[in-house]
Design a protein around this motif. Structure first.
Motif, PDB file in Angstrom:
ATOM      1  N   LEU A 244      48.902  -6.976  35.877  1.00  0.00           N
ATOM      2  CA  LEU A 244      49.093  -7.987  36.914  1.00  0.00           C
ATOM      3  C   LEU A 244      48.729  -7.458  38.294  1.00  0.00           C
ATOM      4  CD1 LEU A 244      52.348  -9.901  35.920  1.00  0.00           C
ATOM      5  CD2 LEU A 244      50.029 -10.795  36.054  1.00  0.00           C
ATOM      6  N   LEU A 245      49.062  -6.197  38.576  1.00  0.00           N
ATOM      7  CA  LEU A 245      48.717  -5.625  39.877  1.00  0.00           C
ATOM      8  C   LEU A 245      47.205  -5.579  40.071  1.00  0.00           C
ATOM      9  CD1 LEU A 245      51.309  -2.719  40.226  1.00  0.00           C
ATOM     10  CD2 LEU A 245      51.286  -4.902  41.435  1.00  0.00           C
ATOM     11  N   SER A 246      46.470  -5.397  38.974  1.00  0.00           N
ATOM     12  CA  SER A 246      45.008  -5.374  39.091  1.00  0.00           C
ATOM     13  C   SER A 246      44.446  -6.748  39.427  1.00  0.00           C
ATOM     14  CB  SER A 246      44.388  -4.852  37.792  1.00  0.00           C
ATOM     15  OG  SER A 246      44.533  -5.790  36.741  1.00  0.00           O
ATOM     16  N   PHE A 247      45.231  -7.820  39.171  1.00  0.00           N
ATOM     17  CA  PHE A 247      44.788  -9.182  39.490  1.00  0.00           C
ATOM     18  C   PHE A 247      45.375  -9.686  40.812  1.00  0.00           C
ATOM     19  CE2 PHE A 247      44.565  -9.272  34.740  1.00  0.00           C
ATOM     20  CZ  PHE A 247      43.197  -9.457  34.641  1.00  0.00           C
ATOM     21  N   ALA A 296      38.947 -27.433  32.120  1.00  0.00           N
ATOM     22  CA  ALA A 296      37.839 -26.548  31.759  1.00  0.00           C
ATOM     23  C   ALA A 296      37.361 -25.739  32.957  1.00  0.00           C
ATOM     24  CB  ALA A 296      36.689 -27.361  31.172  1.00  0.00           C
ATOM     25  N   GLU A 297      37.220 -26.395  34.113  1.00  0.00           N
ATOM     26  CA  GLU A 297      36.759 -25.683  35.307  1.00  0.00           C
ATOM     27  C   GLU A 297      37.677 -24.519  35.649  1.00  0.00           C
ATOM     28  OE1 GLU A 297      35.217 -27.852  38.720  1.00  0.00           O
ATOM     29  OE2 GLU A 297      35.623 -29.708  37.637  1.00  0.00           O
ATOM     30  N   GLN A 298      38.983 -24.788  35.655  1.00  0.00           N
ATOM     31  CA  GLN A 298      39.932 -23.742  36.016  1.00  0.00           C
ATOM     32  C   GLN A 298      39.999 -22.645  34.961  1.00  0.00           C
ATOM     33  OE1 GLN A 298      43.711 -24.618  37.816  1.00  0.00           O
ATOM     34  NE2 GLN A 298      43.228 -26.788  37.992  1.00  0.00           N
ATOM     35  N   LEU A 299      40.004 -23.036  33.693  1.00  0.00           N
ATOM     36  CA  LEU A 299      40.126 -22.049  32.622  1.00  0.00           C
ATOM     37  C   LEU A 299      38.915 -21.118  32.576  1.00  0.00           C
ATOM     38  CD1 LEU A 299      41.614 -24.409  29.904  1.00  0.00           C
ATOM     39  CD2 LEU A 299      42.780 -22.453  30.927  1.00  0.00           C
ATOM     40  N   ILE A 300      37.735 -21.662  32.791  1.00  0.00           N
ATOM     41  CA  ILE A 300      36.535 -20.815  32.838  1.00  0.00           C
ATOM     42  C   ILE A 300      36.646 -19.810  33.981  1.00  0.00           C
ATOM     43  CG2 ILE A 300      34.049 -20.808  33.297  1.00  0.00           C
ATOM     44  CD1 ILE A 300      33.982 -23.569  31.841  1.00  0.00           C
ATOM     45  N   SER A 301      37.181 -20.264  35.117  1.00  0.00           N
ATOM     46  CA  SER A 301      37.359 -19.358  36.257  1.00  0.00           C
ATOM     47  C   SER A 301      38.373 -18.262  35.953  1.00  0.00           C
ATOM     48  CB  SER A 301      37.796 -20.152  37.492  1.00  0.00           C
ATOM     49  OG  SER A 301      36.787 -21.055  37.900  1.00  0.00           O
ATOM     50  N   ARG A 302      39.458 -18.607  35.232  1.00  0.00           N
ATOM     51  CA  ARG A 302      40.455 -17.587  34.900  1.00  0.00           C
ATOM     52  C   ARG A 302      39.850 -16.527  33.978  1.00  0.00           C
ATOM     53  NH1 ARG A 302      41.648 -20.343  38.261  1.00  0.00           N
ATOM     54  NH2 ARG A 302      43.477 -21.691  38.515  1.00  0.00           N
ATOM     55  N   VAL A 303      39.092 -16.976  32.984  1.00  0.00           N
ATOM     56  CA  VAL A 303      38.466 -16.030  32.060  1.00  0.00           C
ATOM     57  C   VAL A 303      37.434 -15.175  32.794  1.00  0.00           C
ATOM     58  CG1 VAL A 303      37.017 -15.830  29.998  1.00  0.00           C
ATOM     59  CG2 VAL A 303      38.896 -17.479  30.048  1.00  0.00           C
ATOM     60  N   GLU A 304      36.719 -15.770  33.733  1.00  0.00           N
ATOM     61  CA  GLU A 304      35.746 -15.004  34.516  1.00  0.00           C
ATOM     62  C   GLU A 304      36.430 -13.867  35.276  1.00  0.00           C
ATOM     63  OE1 GLU A 304      32.289 -15.683  37.942  1.00  0.00           O
ATOM     64  OE2 GLU A 304      33.845 -17.203  37.616  1.00  0.00           O
ATOM     65  N   VAL A 305      37.587 -14.141  35.880  1.00  0.00           N
ATOM     66  CA  VAL A 305      38.312 -13.105  36.615  1.00  0.00           C
ATOM     67  C   VAL A 305      38.767 -11.996  35.666  1.00  0.00           C
ATOM     68  CG1 VAL A 305      40.408 -12.609  37.935  1.00  0.00           C
ATOM     69  CG2 VAL A 305      39.061 -14.638  38.461  1.00  0.00           C
ATOM     70  N   ILE A 306      39.264 -12.378  34.492  1.00  0.00           N
ATOM     71  CA  ILE A 306      39.681 -11.378  33.504  1.00  0.00           C
ATOM     72  C   ILE A 306      38.518 -10.450  33.176  1.00  0.00           C
ATOM     73  CG2 ILE A 306      40.402 -11.055  31.103  1.00  0.00           C
ATOM     74  CD1 ILE A 306      41.994 -13.677  31.363  1.00  0.00           C
ATOM     75  N   HIS A 307      37.351 -11.020  32.950  1.00  0.00           N
ATOM     76  CA  HIS A 307      36.179 -10.226  32.595  1.00  0.00           C
ATOM     77  C   HIS A 307      35.691  -9.402  33.788  1.00  0.00           C
ATOM     78  CE1 HIS A 307      35.151 -13.254  29.143  1.00  0.00           C
ATOM     79  NE2 HIS A 307      36.237 -12.541  28.900  1.00  0.00           N
ATOM     80  N   ARG A 308      35.784  -9.972  34.976  1.00  0.00           N
ATOM     81  CA  ARG A 308      35.340  -9.244  36.168  1.00  0.00           C
ATOM     82  C   ARG A 308      36.175  -7.992  36.402  1.00  0.00           C
ATOM     83  NH1 ARG A 308      35.449 -13.231  39.915  1.00  0.00           N
ATOM     84  NH2 ARG A 308      37.374 -12.557  40.934  1.00  0.00           N
ATOM     85  N   ARG A 351      33.186 -10.746  25.611  1.00  0.00           N
ATOM     86  CA  ARG A 351      33.268 -11.802  26.634  1.00  0.00           C
ATOM     87  C   ARG A 351      32.886 -13.148  26.025  1.00  0.00           C
ATOM     88  NH1 ARG A 351      31.244  -9.461  32.488  1.00  0.00           N
ATOM     89  NH2 ARG A 351      32.508  -7.559  32.471  1.00  0.00           N
ATOM     90  N   TYR A 352      31.844 -13.143  25.208  1.00  0.00           N
ATOM     91  CA  TYR A 352      31.436 -14.394  24.560  1.00  0.00           C
ATOM     92  C   TYR A 352      32.468 -14.851  23.533  1.00  0.00           C
ATOM     93  CZ  TYR A 352      26.829 -14.216  26.753  1.00  0.00           C
ATOM     94  OH  TYR A 352      25.811 -14.224  27.677  1.00  0.00           O
ATOM     95  N   PHE A 353      33.139 -13.896  22.864  1.00  0.00           N
ATOM     96  CA  PHE A 353      34.200 -14.275  21.928  1.00  0.00           C
ATOM     97  C   PHE A 353      35.336 -14.974  22.666  1.00  0.00           C
ATOM     98  CE2 PHE A 353      32.867 -10.506  19.088  1.00  0.00           C
ATOM     99  CZ  PHE A 353      31.926 -11.301  18.457  1.00  0.00           C
ATOM    100  N   ASP A 354      35.702 -14.453  23.849  1.00  0.00           N
ATOM    101  CA  ASP A 354      36.726 -15.111  24.666  1.00  0.00           C
ATOM    102  C   ASP A 354      36.306 -16.527  25.026  1.00  0.00           C
ATOM    103  OD1 ASP A 354      38.726 -13.245  24.747  1.00  0.00           O
ATOM    104  OD2 ASP A 354      38.310 -12.526  26.774  1.00  0.00           O
ATOM    105  N   LEU A 355      35.045 -16.684  25.440  1.00  0.00           N
ATOM    106  CA  LEU A 355      34.562 -18.004  25.855  1.00  0.00           C
ATOM    107  C   LEU A 355      34.448 -18.959  24.666  1.00  0.00           C
ATOM    108  CD1 LEU A 355      31.887 -16.862  28.454  1.00  0.00           C
ATOM    109  CD2 LEU A 355      33.982 -18.142  28.942  1.00  0.00           C
ATOM    110  N   GLU A 356      34.143 -18.425  23.492  1.00  0.00           N
ATOM    111  CA  GLU A 356      34.130 -19.274  22.296  1.00  0.00           C
ATOM    112  C   GLU A 356      35.547 -19.765  21.995  1.00  0.00           C
ATOM    113  OE1 GLU A 356      33.123 -19.137  17.494  1.00  0.00           O
ATOM    114  OE2 GLU A 356      32.636 -17.419  18.768  1.00  0.00           O
ATOM    115  N   GLY A 357      36.526 -18.856  22.092  1.00  0.00           N
ATOM    116  CA  GLY A 357      37.914 -19.260  21.885  1.00  0.00           C
ATOM    117  C   GLY A 357      38.353 -20.306  22.886  1.00  0.00           C
TER     118      GLY A 357
END
Length: 643
Positions: A244-247, A296-308, A351-357
């Motif tokens: 969490l501190l990293s985010f 979808a817009e928000q969830l894609i952004s959350r996953v993007e931050v996780i990957h970043r 990353r693609y597996f996360d986005l598929e899920g």
């Protein structure tokens, strides 16, 4: 009446009332405020004492009248569980509510097994009010009907195990195991100045900021407190804190308020999240296309931050994300972070597996009530993990049949990627943004749960109504509607400003009232600012906030004066300062996401919050917030934000 109704539907026969009237065990509540019924505690011919999960995500014991009870989501399941837990002679044993005198007169309460000579018959078991209650007949000086206050107390009596019918022994052992493995209670009722007020699950609690006087109200006072014994065999809380501190500072990730050790426990304090997407699906049954597009817009952004941040989620599901509370009710927040794993630096597959899920979860949320051919399971009663496995083995054409093209395009993009390149998150977001126009839906931030709640309050209904989401999703506001709303918001803003002025002129500083008033004023500024972003607002009203410099007043009048006042009251105002900083952080990040064109201005304010936080709340996440928004705002910030 309730008795005949239960008898007709479930075969339950009751003779005596099982519940006192309101005022003896729970607040009255309207069904449209309930997400679903968790458990029926007591019941009579006028209503019931029930445990419910509210739209705000809280579990409460409340009183419900019969008409409201019939309309509540999950009522049928709760009644069935209630019926199964009744002892065979329930007609003569009054009720389940141990505080009811009829209950005590009907059966003797046993908490000391040494007073029992022999257990004659075992009659049932129930989990109620945090305890496991066992019905039985025992020999003391004579044969009496009793209730044991714990499974352990019953088990220690002579003849206890032999009295349990073979068909009930597995169930009894499960209750015994649950009682023995219950959550370890901390040695103290407070953790670093936060009071533990309610146990949620495992070692997770709702906490309350210890603020003298009126203080912040409702959810502004509440936090989530996670505990972990320092001698546990599989520690995970330290890793969760590090994740969490990293985010810190990222939109849609909880800020850590406190962490450390106390009385043999590790602890972490974060803001209290609202209901999960899984909870909301239970209430709404399924989501409309409009709501799924917005999510979808928000969830894609959350996953993007996780990957970043070089993490992989690996377990995306509706229960992993929750909404925030109060004015952030439409901001999706990641609530499951303990299981995040570090990504391999040279591979993009995960990353693609996360986005598929994520894509499969979006499809599931649309189709929960309308399963497609080839997936012959009940999506409302099957575990999500089992549904996901079947979806992964089903062709995209089948999964997406009848849905807008965005779903199939997105699914094919993530299932058959070019692994040499990182995913194009902007492309995926744009797919769902374009879907609004393609399906003639309004991108106005009105989710199903808001539409249902508003519709129900106007129509006197208490559950989602078939077809409502399509109607609300395509509704167009008239200019008069928008002006009426603007005028109402302006009136509320004026009242909030007057309250702050009145507090500032008082002879004696009232810190708690000031924090509450300035937080309300900040909300009102952002409400009007938010209204100006509505896609159908007239041009003159769109410019109204800028003409009145409301963006600047958010900091100059709403936030900064309160911080200075609370600073003057330190150390007594420590928790007020922390709560105010965290709530205003949430409000500002919500608006950044809704109106990215104002990100630079909001970044100045978020950087200002981080400076105050680093000085007066050094154990929190403010250094990370400062780093995140300092990078976004640039060099202009140092001269723009006073501190």
């Amino acid at each position: 009446m309730i008795f005949s109704w239960l008898t007709q539907c479930w075969g339950v026969r009751l003779k005596e009332p099982a519940l006192a009237l309101p005022g003896t065990g729970g607040d009255c509540v309207a069904a449209h405020d309930i997400m679903h019924v968790v458990q029926i505690l007591s019941i009579n011919d006028e209503g019931a004492l029930i445990k419910v999960r509210t739209v705000a995500g809280e579990e409460r014991s409340v009183y419900s009248s019969l008409p409201e009870l019939k309309l509540m989501r999950g009522m049928e399941t709760a009644v069935e569980k209630f019926r199964k837990n009744l002892p065979p002679d329930f007609e003569s044993s009054a009720c389940h509510n141990g505080n009811n005198e009829n209950y005590r007169n009907g059966r003797k309460i046993i908490d000391n097994p040494e007073t029992v000579e022999w257990v004659a018959t075992y009659q049932g078991i129930e989990h109620a009010r945090g305890k496991y209650l066992v019905w039985a007949e025992v020999d003391v000086t004579q044969r009496v009907k009793v209730i044991f206050t714990s499974v352990g107390a019953y088990s220690q009596c002579p003849g206890a195990v032999a009295a349990i019918p073979h068909c009930h022994r597995d169930t009894f052992k499960q209750y015994q195991k649950m009682e023995e493995s219950g959550p370890r209670q901390p040695a103290r009722e407070t953790v670093d100045g936060y009071k533990l007020i309610k146990h949620i699950q495992d070692d997770v609690y709702v906490g309350d900021r210890q603020i003298q006087g009126a203080g912040l109200s409702g959810d502004d006072r509440k936090v989530t407190i996670k505990l972990e014994a320092r001698d546990t065999d599989a520690p995970s809380l330290e890793r969760e804190v590090e994740n969490l501190l990293s985010f810190s500072g990222e939109i849609g990730f909880p800020l850590v308020e406190r962490y450390g050790t106390q009385d043999g426990y590790r602890f972490m304090v974060c803001r209290l999240a609202g209901p999960t997407l899984e909870d909301l699906l239970e209430w709404c049954r399924a989501f409309s296309l409009k709501t799924v597009f917005l999510l979808a817009e928000q969830l894609i952004s959350r996953v993007e931050v996780i990957h970043r941040r070089s993490f992989i989620h690996g377990g995306i599901r509706p229960g992993a994300f929750a909404l925030d509370t109060i004015k952030a009710l439409n901001q999706v927040t990641l609530v499951e972070v303990a299981g995040l794993i570090t990504e391999h630096p040279r591979r993009n597959d995960a990353r693609y597996f996360d986005l598929e899920g994520l894509t499969l979860m979006l499809i599931y949320m649309c189709r929960r009530l309308a399963p497609w051919e080839g997936l012959q399971i009940d999506l409302t009663k099957t575990l999500y993990e089992d549904i996901l496995r079947q979806m992964e083995d089903t062709r995209a054409e089948v999964l997406c049949e009848g849905l807008p093209r965005a779903f199939k395009v997105c699914l094919e993009y993530v299932k058959f990627p070019d692994h040499t390149n990182e995913p194009d998150y902007n492309y995926l977001r744009q797919l769902f943004r374009s879907a609004f126009d393609e399906n003639r839906l309004l991108r106005d931030g009105v989710f199903d749960w808001i539409a249902y709640k508003n519709w129900n309050s106007q129509q006197g209904c208490s559950l989602p109504v078939a077809g409502i989401t399509g109607e609300v999703g395509s509704k167009r506001l008239s200019g008069e509607d928008v002006r009426r709303e603007r005028n109402a918001q302006a009136d509320l803003l004026y009242q909030a400003k007057e309250a702050c002025v009145s507090i500032a002129k008082a002879d004696k500083a009232d810190w708690t009232a000031a924090a509450s008033a300035h937080l309300e004023l900040t909300r009102r500024y952002i409400d009007i600012w938010d209204l100006a972003q509505h896609p159908e607002i007239p041009t003159d009203l769109r410019r109204w906030p800028e003409g009145h410099q409301l963006q600047e007043k958010v900091w100059q009048i709403g936030i900064e004066p309160c911080l200075k006042l609370l600073e003057a009251g330190l150390p007594h105002t420590r928790n007020l300062m922390t709560g105010f900083l965290h709530r205003t952080f949430i409000l500002l990040t919500v608006f950044v996401e809704k109106a990215p064109q104002y990100e630079e201005k909001c970044a100045r304010y978020l950087l200002g919050l981080s400076k105050w936080g680093m000085e007066h709340d050094p154990h929190g996440s403010w250094a990370g917030v400062h780093s995140r928004w300092g990078e976004s705002a640039g060099d202009v910030l140092e001269a723009s934000v006073p501190c």
